[in-house]
Scaffold this active site. Structure first.
Site, PDB file in Angstrom:
ATOM      1  N   HIS A 152      16.273  56.277  -9.764  1.00 22.53           N
ATOM      2  CA  HIS A 152      17.280  56.661  -8.764  1.00 22.53           C
ATOM      3  C   HIS A 152      16.718  56.970  -7.377  1.00 22.53           C
ATOM      4  O   HIS A 152      16.367  58.113  -7.096  1.00 22.53           O
ATOM      5  CB  HIS A 152      18.007  57.923  -9.256  1.00 22.53           C
ATOM      6  CG  HIS A 152      18.858  57.684 -10.451  1.00 22.53           C
ATOM      7  ND1 HIS A 152      20.227  57.490 -10.365  1.00 22.53           N
ATOM      8  CD2 HIS A 152      18.554  57.596 -11.763  1.00 22.53           C
ATOM      9  CE1 HIS A 152      20.725  57.300 -11.574  1.00 22.53           C
ATOM     10  NE2 HIS A 152      19.732  57.359 -12.448  1.00 22.53           N
ATOM     11  N   CYS A 158      20.818  52.374 -12.085  1.00 19.87           N
ATOM     12  CA  CYS A 158      21.014  52.933 -13.425  1.00 19.87           C
ATOM     13  C   CYS A 158      22.255  52.320 -14.077  1.00 19.87           C
ATOM     14  O   CYS A 158      22.249  51.164 -14.446  1.00 19.87           O
ATOM     15  CB  CYS A 158      21.070  54.457 -13.338  1.00 19.87           C
ATOM     16  SG  CYS A 158      20.957  55.258 -14.939  1.00 19.87           S
ATOM     17  N   GLU A 192      18.433  57.308  -4.729  1.00 26.84           N
ATOM     18  CA  GLU A 192      19.376  58.167  -3.986  1.00 26.84           C
ATOM     19  C   GLU A 192      19.123  59.655  -4.237  1.00 26.84           C
ATOM     20  O   GLU A 192      19.636  60.494  -3.513  1.00 26.84           O
ATOM     21  CB  GLU A 192      20.832  57.782  -4.315  1.00 26.84           C
ATOM     22  CG  GLU A 192      21.404  58.342  -5.613  1.00 26.84           C
ATOM     23  CD  GLU A 192      20.944  57.585  -6.860  1.00 26.84           C
ATOM     24  OE1 GLU A 192      19.923  56.878  -6.795  1.00 26.84           O
ATOM     25  OE2 GLU A 192      21.598  57.748  -7.913  1.00 26.84           O
TER      26      GLU A 192
END
Lengths: 223, 81
Positions: free
Chosen positions: A194, A85, A196
Site C-alpha cells: 500500500h 491490494c 497510499e
C-alpha cells in the site's frame, strides 16, 4: 489533474488513497461503485479493502459493479488505472491484468512494513522512481499470493511487466516474488502493498509511497 | 424444478495452502493414509423447469463468468435432480 477513487461496499482505503492523491498535488474525486459515469476524471484508483466482503473470491463481485464497465473501457483506451491490494485483485478478476491472487502461502493475514524493489519505472504510476529503487511501504493482506501459469510468468518477465518485487523473504508465496505488475501499455498497474499508507512521516513508515501518485502528475505535465 | 451443482476446484499447478493445512491436520487425527487434500467449492443451483441443454449451457456460462475464475480454477456442472 482529477483522479477518481472508487468506493465499493467494503472498501477500506478509499479515504487514504484520496489523501495520498491530495498530498501529491492531484485533485481526488470520489466515485461510487453503482455509478456508470466517471465524471471526467483523468485517472482512477481502485483502493484496498474487502469489496463485497471478499465473497466468492476477492474482487470477483466488484469486477461486475456498474462502474467497472466504464473503467475497463477507458483503461483499455489508455486511462491510467492503479489497483492497490483489493484493487489489484479486482484488476485480475477483470482480466485487465493476467494471473490471480490467492491465499497467502502460510495462511496468515500479514500486516507489516515491507521492502520492495521497483523493477519497472516506466509505467504511469512508477516513473517517479529510479529503476531497482528499494522502498518500504505497508503490506496488509490475507490473499496476496500472485499466481499464474508458466507461460504468463515468462511473458511478464520478458516484457518487463513486473513493476515491483518483494525484497528478502517471500512474504506470501507469490511467484517470482511479484508484488506488482502492469499491462503491455504501462497505464494499468496492480500492486499488493500500500503506497497510499506511506505518504506522510506522521502516519506511515515514511514517504516512499508518494511517487506512485506524483508519477501520474509527471505524465500529465509531459503529455 | 431442477437442481444442478457446479463444482469448482483449483487447477493442479495452483498452490492450495488451505488444502495443505487440512492435509497436515488429518494424520494427527489418525487418518494416516491421507497424503494430499485439495480444497474446492460447490454451488447448488435451483431453477424453474427441466434441465434442458440450453439451461445447462447457461449455467456453464455463469460458471465461467462468475462462479469460477478460469485463470486458476476448473469447474464442472452436474444435474442432481
Amino acid at each position: 489533474m482529477k483522479v477518481g477513487v472508487v468506493t465499493f461496499p467494503g472498501s477500506l482505503d478509499d479515504r487514504d488513497a484520496q489523501r495520498a492523491l491530495r498530498i501529491a498535488g492531484a485533485t481526488p474525486f470520489s466515485l461510487w461503485h453503482a455509478d456508470t459515469d466517471l465524471k471526467k476524471v483523468d485517472a482512477v484508483v481502485l483502493p484496498g479493502g474487502f469489496s463485497y466482503g471478499d465473497y466468492l473470491r476477492c474482487g470477483a463481485i466488484a469486477r461486475f459493479a456498474p462502474i467497472m464497465e466504464t473503467i475497463i473501457t477507458r483503461a483499455n483506451d489508455g486511462m491510467p488505472l492503479l489497483g492497490i491490494c483489493n484493487g489489484f485483485q479486482i484488476l485480475c478478476e477483470s482480466h485487465l491484468l493476467p494471473g490471480a491472487l490467492v491465499r497467502n502461502q502460510e495462511l496468515h493475514f500479514l500486516c507489516r512494513d515491507q521492502r520492495i524493489s521497483i523493477k519497472n519505472n516506466e509505467t504511469s504510476w512508477t516513473r517517479g522512481y529510479r529503476a531497482n529503487q528499494e522502498i518500504v511501504i505497508p503490506l496488509k493482506n490475507g490473499e496476496g499470493s500472485f499466481q499464474c501459469d508458466d507461460t504468463v510468468l515468462e511473458m511478464l518477465e520478458n516484457e518487463n511487466r513486473i513493476v515491483a518485487r518483494y525484497v528478502g523473504r517471500n512474504p506470501n508465496g507469490s511467484r517470482n516474488k511479484i508484488a506488482g505488475i502492469t499491462n503491455e501499455r504501462g497505464n494499468i498497474v496492480g500492486l499488493m502493498p500500500h503506497p497510499e499508507h506511506a505518504v506522510e512521516e506522521l502516519t506511515g513508515p515514511g514517504t516512499d509511497g508518494l511517487p506512485f501518485f506524483t508519477s501520474l502528475l509527471m505524465q500529465a505535465v509531459n503529455a | 424444478m431442477a437442481k444442478v451443482v457446479v463444482d469448482v476446484s483449483l487447477k493442479a499447478e495452483i498452490l492450495d495452502p488451505q488444502g495443505q493445512a487440512i492435509a497436515a491436520a488429518l494424520p494427527r487425527l489418525g487418518f494416516a493414509a491421507i497424503t494430499s487434500v485439495r480444497q474446492g467449492k460447490s454451488f447448488e443451483i435451483d431453477f424453474e423447469g427441466p434441465a434442458t441443454p440450453e439451461r445447462l449451457a447457461e449455467i456453464e456460462k455463469a460458471a465461467s463468468l462468475l462462479l469460477a475464475n478460469p485463470v486458476i480454477e476448473n469447474f464442472s456442472v452436474r444435474v442432481v435432480e
